[in-house]
Design an enzyme around this catalytic site. Structure first.
Site, PDB file in Angstrom:
ATOM      1  N   GLU A 169      -3.295  -2.047   0.302  1.00 57.57           N
ATOM      2  CA  GLU A 169      -4.566  -2.117  -0.064  1.00 57.57           C
ATOM      3  C   GLU A 169      -4.755  -3.130  -0.235  1.00 57.57           C
ATOM      4  O   GLU A 169      -6.146  -3.658  -1.236  1.00 57.57           O
ATOM      5  CB  GLU A 169      -4.709  -1.063  -0.932  1.00 57.57           C
ATOM      6  N   ASN A 210      -0.136  -1.913   4.379  1.00 55.63           N
ATOM      7  CA  ASN A 210      -0.205  -0.157   4.575  1.00 55.63           C
ATOM      8  C   ASN A 210      -1.669  -0.540   3.355  1.00 55.63           C
ATOM      9  O   ASN A 210      -2.424  -1.040   2.840  1.00 55.63           O
ATOM     10  CB  ASN A 210       0.652   0.354   3.145  1.00 55.63           C
ATOM     11  N   HIS A 246      -4.480  10.035   3.181  1.00 52.22           N
ATOM     12  CA  HIS A 246      -5.224  11.266   2.337  1.00 52.22           C
ATOM     13  C   HIS A 246      -6.105  11.799   2.450  1.00 52.22           C
ATOM     14  O   HIS A 246      -7.005  10.687   2.427  1.00 52.22           O
ATOM     15  CB  HIS A 246      -5.052   9.433   0.915  1.00 52.22           C
ATOM     16  N   GLU A 275       1.438   8.154   3.919  1.00 44.54           N
ATOM     17  CA  GLU A 275       0.897   9.325   2.698  1.00 44.54           C
ATOM     18  C   GLU A 275       0.496  10.377   2.769  1.00 44.54           C
ATOM     19  O   GLU A 275      -0.923  10.609   2.271  1.00 44.54           O
ATOM     20  CB  GLU A 275       0.287   8.022   1.574  1.00 44.54           C
ATOM     21  N   ASP A 277      -1.361  13.583   2.540  1.00 46.55           N
ATOM     22  CA  ASP A 277      -1.622  14.726   2.134  1.00 46.55           C
ATOM     23  C   ASP A 277      -3.520  15.162   2.756  1.00 46.55           C
ATOM     24  O   ASP A 277      -4.187  14.376   3.236  1.00 46.55           O
ATOM     25  CB  ASP A 277      -1.558  14.664   0.702  1.00 46.55           C
TER      26      ASP A 277
HETATM   27  C1  XIL Z   1      -0.053   7.213  -6.783  1.00 46.58           C
HETATM   28  C2  XIL Z   1       0.768   8.323  -7.627  1.00 46.58           C
HETATM   29  O1  XIL Z   1       1.098   9.158  -6.112  1.00 46.58           O
HETATM   30  C3  XIL Z   1       0.171   9.032  -8.293  1.00 46.58           C
HETATM   31  O2  XIL Z   1       2.006   9.069  -9.238  1.00 46.58           O
HETATM   32  C4  XIL Z   1       0.399   6.862  -9.521  1.00 46.58           C
HETATM   33  O3  XIL Z   1       0.255   7.430 -10.917  1.00 46.58           O
HETATM   34  C5  XIL Z   1      -0.442   6.527  -8.682  1.00 46.58           C
HETATM   35  O4  XIL Z   1      -0.025   6.870  -7.348  1.00 46.58           O
HETATM   36  N1  XIL Z   1      -1.547   5.034  -1.746  1.00 46.58           N
HETATM   37  C6  XIL Z   1      -0.708   4.552  -2.552  1.00 46.58           C
HETATM   38  C7  XIL Z   1       0.106   5.127  -3.722  1.00 46.58           C
HETATM   39  O5  XIL Z   1       0.007   3.448  -1.993  1.00 46.58           O
HETATM   40  O6  XIL Z   1       1.044   4.400  -4.004  1.00 46.58           O
HETATM   41  C8  XIL Z   1      -0.100   6.411  -4.396  1.00 46.58           C
HETATM   42  O7  XIL Z   1       0.827   6.480  -5.393  1.00 46.58           O
HETATM   43  C9  XIL Z   1      -1.114   6.749  -4.033  1.00 46.58           C
HETATM   44  C10 XIL Z   1      -2.182   5.908  -3.231  1.00 46.58           C
END
Ligand code: XIL
Length: 576
Positions: A169, A210, A246, A275, A277
């Site tokens: 990020e 990422n 996401h 990641e 969802d």
């Molecule tokens: C999130 C986790 O899912 C949570 O449990 C934690 O509290 C915060 O981080 N981007 C990422 C992940 O790269 O590491 C994050 O994960 C979600 C967003």
């Protein structure tokens, strides 16, 4: 075991319940001569048949002690990312104090269930302790070097750990660099430095950048594209780009998703969805579920269509442990399993995308269990193993050799992946017991049960046929593209039978090379071409078999050859 079912696919929870309820061996009625119910194979079987991984983010608490969670995690996925356990605040909460309990737990579960591990994440603005954020520029760079060298170095020789999110990020949504404490203190050079430190600590792992909101073509993904292209032109070891994924049904599916993956692939990097969802405004209903299912399908189909896409990781798998409701007010239900472990249309969509007819009848039968490994040629530092080969309906493609330290306790890690039923292990400590197990794999990704355990004790050092040194050095040099610099990583292992305390590592740098102080994870000094490294408090004692990863940046005048001889306390180390 093959559970065959015709007609409607049973909910996976029902399958799991049926498996759990079986107290006696399954007797197959002779009349049921139907082929295996390929459509009901778990996601990982179909993904492997397509040459992709399908992964999940693991939450350590249910992974430790919730049977239903463990069961789905083990049976459906062939890849895992620790949701939080490998982040900085988990692994180095205070300066130089490392804790790996959660990370090791994920590694052990993955190893036991034949899953690849993606390390997440090394350098991020979030979940990084306050002590890092307040450091001066030079101290922050040293802390970053030390953290990367230590965390990556810990798993560098573990075949289950295949990739790392090195930076996470780094952009704002408008494509500008995020003004994080990293950027504000070090400028954008921290990104290239982080990749070089990671490569020095593990020359094999795939190194990824990422981010989120980069799935479609937009200002942010174009900034990412330009950065990756520039880094690679500069010789920075960026191997892979992670698209978090996401998504939310109320915002629409990212435009030009497939084209975006393609343009990154054309840079020569691997791509992956890291990641995934797909959240919705609660409450959930069947219309939203159907939309969500199309998003999951689109993502999986996009990855399948792009050769450079390695796979898809879902951020969790059950709504019971999703981060979404805690983060996005009023939203949730983002995962393919609900909070009771029942599958949703999203599950079926992923399943059917992976099983689209290209592999209409995947091989779901694992090889037979291999024989117990038998050791021969045991020396103080190595041994040969062989075992009775497995058989397989299609063909055995190779074996995993797992080793655990000691006669009991300690977790097994994959130390070799030979293609036939033998393996030579080396670099062991003298007079030390190790346990070995093997398992077989086939081309479809099916894996046999583990063999029985063989315990082997190496001979005493000195006088035996093996090398009598009590230290081992693995030295990795990573030249920087475009500038006369390099990063060197040294893994020092105590292969002796007693603890090594207050060690001094010495070697001669090839002429033209020089250390740029301060280096990390040791106190470095150079006199002429002679270099010494002495430990810091946390790595001054190495138990038998223990190792530490140290390193430094250097300059050169053209040559980047490696030193050939290393000594600890004046005695030569084995060099690997
Ligand atoms: C999130 C986790 O899912 C949570 O449990 C934690 O509290 C915060 O981080 N981007 C990422 C992940 O790269 O590491 C994050 O994960 C979600 C967003």
């Amino acid at each position: 075991m093959i559970i065959s079912a015709r007609g409607a696919r049973p909910a996976r929870t029902a399958v799991l319940a049926a498996v759990a309820a079986l107290a006696v061996p399954l007797v197959v009625a002779p009349i049921a001569a139907a082929p295996p119910a390929a459509a009901d194979a778990p996601l990982r079987v179909h993904a492997a048949a397509r040459g992709k991984f399908i992964g999940y983010a693991a939450s350590t608490s249910p992974l430790a002690n919730e049977a239903a969670y463990r069961s789905v995690a083990a049976s459906e996925f062939n890849q895992v990312t620790a949701e939080n356990a490998m982040k900085w605040d988990s692994t180095e909460p205070s300066d130089g104090n490392y804790t790996f309990a959660g990370a090791d737990q994920v590694m052990a579960f993955a190893t036991a269930n034949n899953q690849q591990v993606h390390g997440h994440t090394l350098v991020w603005h979030s979940q990084t302790p306050g002590w890092v954020q307040g450091l001066s520029a030079s101290a922050m760079r040293t802390a970053m070097q030390d953290h990367i060298a230590t965390v990556v170095g810990r798993y560098a020789n573990n075949a289950a750990l295949v990739s790392w999110d090195v930076v996470n990020e780094v952009f704002d949504d408008n494509g500008n660099m995020r003004t994080s404490f990293w950027y504000n203190t070090l400028g954008s050079s921290y990104i290239a430095d982080a990749f070089r430190y990671a490569r020095a600590a593990d020359s094999n792992a795939r190194l990824c950048i990422n981010d989120y909101n980069v799935e479609g073509i937009n200002a942010k993904s174009t900034a990412m594209y330009n950065l990756v292209r520039q880094l690679r032109a500069d010789g920075v070891p960026v191997d892979c780009v992670g698209f978090q994924g996401h998504l939310a049904i109320q915002y629409g599916f990212p435009s030009q998703f497939r084209e975006n993956l393609d343009r990154f692939a054309a840079l020569g990097v691997q791509v992956r969805i890291t990641e995934l969802d797909v959240r919705m405004q609660l409450p959930r209903d069947s219309t939203k579920d159907a939309t969500q299912a199309t998003y999951y399908r689109n993502v999986v189909q996009g990855c399948l269509a792009v050769t450079a896409c390695a796979g898809v990781t879902i951020w969790g798998f059950t709504d019971k442990y999703s981060w979404v409701p805690d983060t996005f007010s009023g939203q949730g239900a983002a995962l393919p399993w609900d909070a009771n472990y029942s599958t949703k249309p999203a599950y079926t969509a992923i399943h059917d995308a992976l099983d689209d007819g290209t592999s209409p009848n995947p091989d779901t039968t694992p090889p037979t269990t291999p024989g117990t490994p038998v050791a021969s040629g045991v020396t103080s530092s190595g041994l040969s193993l062989s075992w009775t080969a497995s058989s397989d309906a299609v063909g055995v493609t190779g074996y995993d050799v797992l080793r655990a330290p000691g006669a009991s306790g300690g977790s097994f890690a994959v130390v070799g992946t030979p293609s036939s039923a033998s393996f030579v292990d080396s670099g062991l400590a003298a007079s030390t017991t190790y346990r070995y197990q093997v398992r077989a794999r086939d081309a479809a990704g099916n894996v046999s049960s583990l063999s029985s355990v063989a315990s082997v004790t190496t001979t005493a050092g000195g006088g035996g046929p093996g090398p009598s040194s009590s230290c081992r050095v693995a030295y990795t040099i990573s030249p920087w593209g475009g500038s006369p610099g390099f990063t060197a990583g040294v893994v020092l292992t105590n292969t002796g039978t007693s603890s090594l305390s207050g060690w001094t590592l010495a070697f001669t740098l090839p002429s033209g090379q020089a250390i740029t102080p301060p280096g990390w994870s040791a106190t470095w000094s150079q006199s002429g071409q002679a270099v010494t490294a002495t430990p810091l408090s946390w790595n001054s004692t190495l138990a038998p078999g223990g190792s530490t990863t140290i390193g430094f940046n250097g300059t050169h005048t053209g040559g980047t050859s490696e030193p050939t001889t290393f000594t600890v306390g004046g005695s030569s180390c084995t060099v690997v």
